[in-house]
Design a protein around this motif. Structure first.
Motif, PDB file in Angstrom:
ATOM      1  N   HIS A 102       0.845  -1.203   0.000  1.00 18.92           N
ATOM      2  CA  HIS A 102       0.000   0.000   0.000  1.00 18.92           C
ATOM      3  C   HIS A 102       0.872   1.240   0.000  1.00 18.92           C
ATOM      4  N   ASP A 103       1.911   1.247   0.888  1.00 18.48           N
ATOM      5  CA  ASP A 103       2.828   2.391   0.957  1.00 18.48           C
ATOM      6  C   ASP A 103       3.429   2.655  -0.402  1.00 18.48           C
ATOM      7  N   GLN A 104       3.848   1.564  -1.067  1.00 19.31           N
ATOM      8  CA  GLN A 104       4.531   1.733  -2.354  1.00 19.31           C
ATOM      9  C   GLN A 104       3.573   2.264  -3.414  1.00 19.31           C
ATOM     10  N   MET A 105       2.308   1.786  -3.381  1.00 19.49           N
ATOM     11  CA  MET A 105       1.337   2.293  -4.359  1.00 19.49           C
ATOM     12  C   MET A 105       1.062   3.772  -4.118  1.00 19.49           C
ATOM     13  N   ASP A 106       0.967   4.158  -2.820  1.00 19.36           N
ATOM     14  CA  ASP A 106       0.757   5.571  -2.483  1.00 19.36           C
ATOM     15  C   ASP A 106       1.924   6.412  -2.974  1.00 19.36           C
ATOM     16  N   MET A 107       3.157   5.879  -2.773  1.00 18.13           N
ATOM     17  CA  MET A 107       4.342   6.625  -3.182  1.00 18.13           C
ATOM     18  C   MET A 107       4.359   6.882  -4.689  1.00 18.13           C
ATOM     19  N   LYS A 108       3.773   5.955  -5.439  1.00 18.10           N
ATOM     20  CA  LYS A 108       3.754   6.147  -6.900  1.00 18.10           C
ATOM     21  C   LYS A 108       2.849   7.310  -7.298  1.00 18.10           C
ATOM     22  N   LYS A 109       1.893   7.663  -6.400  1.00 17.52           N
ATOM     23  CA  LYS A 109       0.904   8.692  -6.757  1.00 17.52           C
ATOM     24  C   LYS A 109       1.246  10.074  -6.207  1.00 17.52           C
ATOM     25  N   LYS A 110       2.127  10.144  -5.218  1.00 14.43           N
ATOM     26  CA  LYS A 110       2.328  11.446  -4.562  1.00 14.43           C
ATOM     27  C   LYS A 110       3.647  12.098  -4.990  1.00 14.43           C
ATOM     28  N   ASN A 111       3.763  13.400  -4.708  1.00 17.96           N
ATOM     29  CA  ASN A 111       5.053  14.063  -4.882  1.00 17.96           C
ATOM     30  C   ASN A 111       6.066  13.395  -3.956  1.00 17.96           C
TER      31      ASN A 111
ATOM     32  N   ARG B 267      12.496  17.498  -5.053  1.00 19.34           N
ATOM     33  CA  ARG B 267      11.064  17.175  -4.991  1.00 19.34           C
ATOM     34  C   ARG B 267      10.563  16.967  -6.415  1.00 19.34           C
ATOM     35  N   LEU B 268       9.894  15.836  -6.647  1.00 20.06           N
ATOM     36  CA  LEU B 268       9.425  15.492  -7.999  1.00 20.06           C
ATOM     37  C   LEU B 268       7.962  15.090  -7.971  1.00 20.06           C
ATOM     38  N   GLU B 269       7.264  15.377  -9.087  1.00 18.85           N
ATOM     39  CA  GLU B 269       5.848  14.997  -9.212  1.00 18.85           C
ATOM     40  C   GLU B 269       5.757  13.610  -9.821  1.00 18.85           C
ATOM     41  N   PRO B 270       4.663  12.874  -9.562  1.00 16.71           N
ATOM     42  CA  PRO B 270       4.559  11.511 -10.091  1.00 16.71           C
ATOM     43  C   PRO B 270       4.400  11.448 -11.612  1.00 16.71           C
ATOM     44  N   ARG B 271       3.708  12.453 -12.215  1.00 18.45           N
ATOM     45  CA  ARG B 271       3.528  12.377 -13.673  1.00 18.45           C
ATOM     46  C   ARG B 271       4.849  12.734 -14.342  1.00 18.45           C
ATOM     47  N   LEU B 272       4.921  12.533 -15.644  1.00 18.48           N
ATOM     48  CA  LEU B 272       6.165  12.828 -16.371  1.00 18.48           C
ATOM     49  C   LEU B 272       6.382  14.324 -16.281  1.00 18.48           C
TER      50      LEU B 272
ATOM     51  N   GLU C 217      12.121  20.583  -8.125  1.00 20.64           N
ATOM     52  CA  GLU C 217      12.499  21.572  -7.129  1.00 20.64           C
ATOM     53  C   GLU C 217      13.690  21.024  -6.357  1.00 20.64           C
ATOM     54  N   LEU C 218      14.821  21.720  -6.447  1.00 18.20           N
ATOM     55  CA  LEU C 218      16.011  21.310  -5.708  1.00 18.20           C
ATOM     56  C   LEU C 218      15.885  21.867  -4.284  1.00 18.20           C
ATOM     57  N   LEU C 219      15.810  20.969  -3.307  1.00 15.17           N
ATOM     58  CA  LEU C 219      15.573  21.393  -1.918  1.00 15.17           C
ATOM     59  C   LEU C 219      16.874  21.575  -1.145  1.00 15.17           C
ATOM     60  N   GLY C 220      17.931  20.925  -1.616  1.00 15.53           N
ATOM     61  CA  GLY C 220      19.211  21.053  -0.913  1.00 15.53           C
ATOM     62  C   GLY C 220      20.287  20.243  -1.605  1.00 15.53           C
ATOM     63  N   HIS C 221      21.526  20.675  -1.422  1.00 20.39           N
ATOM     64  CA  HIS C 221      22.659  19.970  -2.022  1.00 20.39           C
ATOM     65  C   HIS C 221      23.825  20.029  -1.045  1.00 20.39           C
ATOM     66  N   ALA C 222      24.511  18.916  -0.849  1.00 21.18           N
ATOM     67  CA  ALA C 222      25.663  18.893   0.063  1.00 21.18           C
ATOM     68  C   ALA C 222      26.746  17.981  -0.512  1.00 21.18           C
ATOM     69  N   GLU C 223      27.967  18.231  -0.084  1.00 24.63           N
ATOM     70  CA  GLU C 223      29.114  17.474  -0.596  1.00 24.63           C
ATOM     71  C   GLU C 223      29.937  16.985   0.593  1.00 24.63           C
TER      72      GLU C 223
ATOM     73  N   GLU D 123      12.091   8.025 -12.092  1.00 22.24           N
ATOM     74  CA  GLU D 123      11.520   7.417 -13.313  1.00 22.24           C
ATOM     75  C   GLU D 123      11.434   5.894 -13.162  1.00 22.24           C
ATOM     76  N   THR D 124      12.486   5.306 -12.596  1.00 24.19           N
ATOM     77  CA  THR D 124      12.503   3.847 -12.397  1.00 24.19           C
ATOM     78  C   THR D 124      11.394   3.433 -11.444  1.00 24.19           C
ATOM     79  N   TRP D 125      11.235   4.206 -10.360  1.00 27.44           N
ATOM     80  CA  TRP D 125      10.182   3.910  -9.380  1.00 27.44           C
ATOM     81  C   TRP D 125       8.808   3.946 -10.035  1.00 27.44           C
ATOM     82  N   GLN D 126       8.653   4.838 -11.023  1.00 26.87           N
ATOM     83  CA  GLN D 126       7.378   4.940 -11.748  1.00 26.87           C
ATOM     84  C   GLN D 126       7.311   3.949 -12.926  1.00 26.87           C
ATOM     85  N   ARG D 127       8.330   3.089 -13.026  1.00 27.29           N
ATOM     86  CA  ARG D 127       8.443   2.093 -14.109  1.00 27.29           C
ATOM     87  C   ARG D 127       8.503   2.728 -15.489  1.00 27.29           C
TER      88      ARG D 127
END
Length: 401
Positions: free
Chosen positions: A7-16, A37-42, A47-53, A374-378
């Motif tokens: 269920h969690d995985q199906m929800d994850m496919k639908k949400k940001n 942050r990415l949207e489920p549709r193509l 949105e880049l929320l943070g970057h660290a090295e 993209e892989t997660w969304q198959r």
């Protein structure tokens, strides 16, 4: 009946989703983490929320470089290195979550390339192409507590591609423009470009490695000055370029070969640097660093002239207006100045990915966050016109916590 995790995985496919992209490049100097942050549709936006090295510990970097350059290696040590890198990648993701006060839903980890051979070669009676990215994803999934997509390159190779370059998917998504033809140039250890004609469709985007990026400059600086890299290009700025050495190298087979093509340590690693230093024997140390820097700038400009602007393989001539620069090389002012003057002759204006909200140093980490999503969304995310694959492929393997 569904398992709760399903269920969690199906929800994850639908949400940001917030996805961590994790990358350590061919120079093996640091782990880059980008939170996106990415949207489920193509999507066409991210949105880049943070970057660290996070720099590799000295001994780990030495072990990684030794493994890359070794003609023989201990299987036990390679196995341990795989699990050790899994630990380091996990810690980098957890530290980045903490720094930005965020929790990720998914990790896309490119891993550390130890070997990449995109072209088939004879091995035990068969022709085999092979690649190996190490850094155990099961460890990351367990420690971060979310699924991990890793090992992106083999699926493209199984479809007849070279397994690289994969970043063009991000380039196409972010930089395509209805009116402006753009060349997106990344200068990491290796330099690679993506050519996106104005109003491009995915199938007329093409990409390839242009040659050394920072790899040769770093190796020469390390050898002659005992510093890991030429900060800001200061050493190169005080040297004089040995044009003859640059011109001679640019005549070699790699630079004349038509794309698609990829490069790595196999082409521009220890052996190449040894030969390069031999060609510069008797010259001032600063001149050698300046010459390595000019080799990167000239090989990029040469690739653009030969294979992008005068690309006779496309049905119609595309006009390119801009080059968008990213990667660690964008911080080297001497390299940027050399490149700017080479590109001016080709009628190209140089811009930086930072102007588009994508910090130069974090671009590849962002790319692997996008590819993991993209892989997660198959969905397939290789670009066959860039890698030479026969078909689009869903990339990577998924490890669950």
């Amino acid at each position: 009946m569904h398992h709760p995790r399903e269920h969690d995985q199906m929800d994850m496919k639908k949400k940001n989703m917030i996805v961590a992209g994790v990358m350590s490049g061919t120079s093996a100097d640091a782990i880059d983490v980008a939170l996106v942050r990415l949207e489920p549709r193509l999507h066409t936006t991210l949105e880049l929320l943070g970057h660290a090295e996070y720099p590799y510990p000295k001994r780990v970097r030495a072990a990684v470089l030794a493994a890359m350059n070794a003609s023989q290696a201990s299987v036990a040590d390679l196995s341990r290195l795989n699990f050790l890198l899994g630990d380091l990648y996990s810690e980098a993701v957890l530290a980045t979550e903490q720094q930005f006060g965020l929790k990720v839903d998914l990790v896309g980890c490119h891993g550390q390339t130890l070997y990449h051979q995109g072209e088939p070669q004879r091995f035990l009676g068969r022709r085999i192409a092979a690649t190996w990215q190490t850094g155990e994803p099961a460890i990351i999934a367990a420690k971060v507590g979310v699924p991990v997509v890793s090992d992106f390159r083999p699926a493209d190779m199984a479809a007849g591609g070279k397994g690289a370059p994969l970043v063009p998917f991000l380039d196409y998504m972010l930089f395509r423009d209805a009116r402006v033809g753009r060349i997106v140039q990344n200068i990491g250890g290796i330099a690679n470009l993506t050519a996106i004609p104005a109003n491009a469709a995915g199938n007329n985007v093409f990409a390839f490695d242009t040659g050394p990026g920072n790899m040769v400059i770093d190796a020469v600086t390390e050898k002659l000055f005992g510093r890991p890299f030429d900060r800001g290009g200061k050493i190169a700025a005080s040297g004089r370029v040995l044009d003859q050495v640059v011109n001679e190298i640019l005549q070699s087979a790699f630079f004349r070969k038509r794309p698609p093509k990829t490069a790595g340590r196999e082409e521009f690693g220890r052996e190449f640097v040894r030969e390069f230093l031999r060609s510069c024997r008797g010259c001032r140390k600063q001149d050698v660093v300046a010459t390595a820097t000019a080799l990167t700038a000239n090989s990029i400009a040469g690739a653009v002239r030969q294979f992008v602007i005068n690309n006779s393989t496309s049905a119609r001539k595309h006009v390119f207006h801009e080059m968008i620069l990213s990667g660690g090389g964008a911080k080297n002012s001497t390299l940027v100045a050399m490149l700017t003057s080479e590109l001016a002759r080709l009628g190209l204006r140089l811009r930086f990915s930072d102007e588009f909200g994508l910090p130069s140093a974090g671009k590849e980490a962002v790319a692997f966050a996008v590819l993991a999503h993209e892989t997660w969304q198959r969905r397939a995310s290789n670009i066959p016109s860039a890698t030479g694959a026969r078909r689009a492929a869903v990339l990577g393997k998924i490890s669950y916590p």
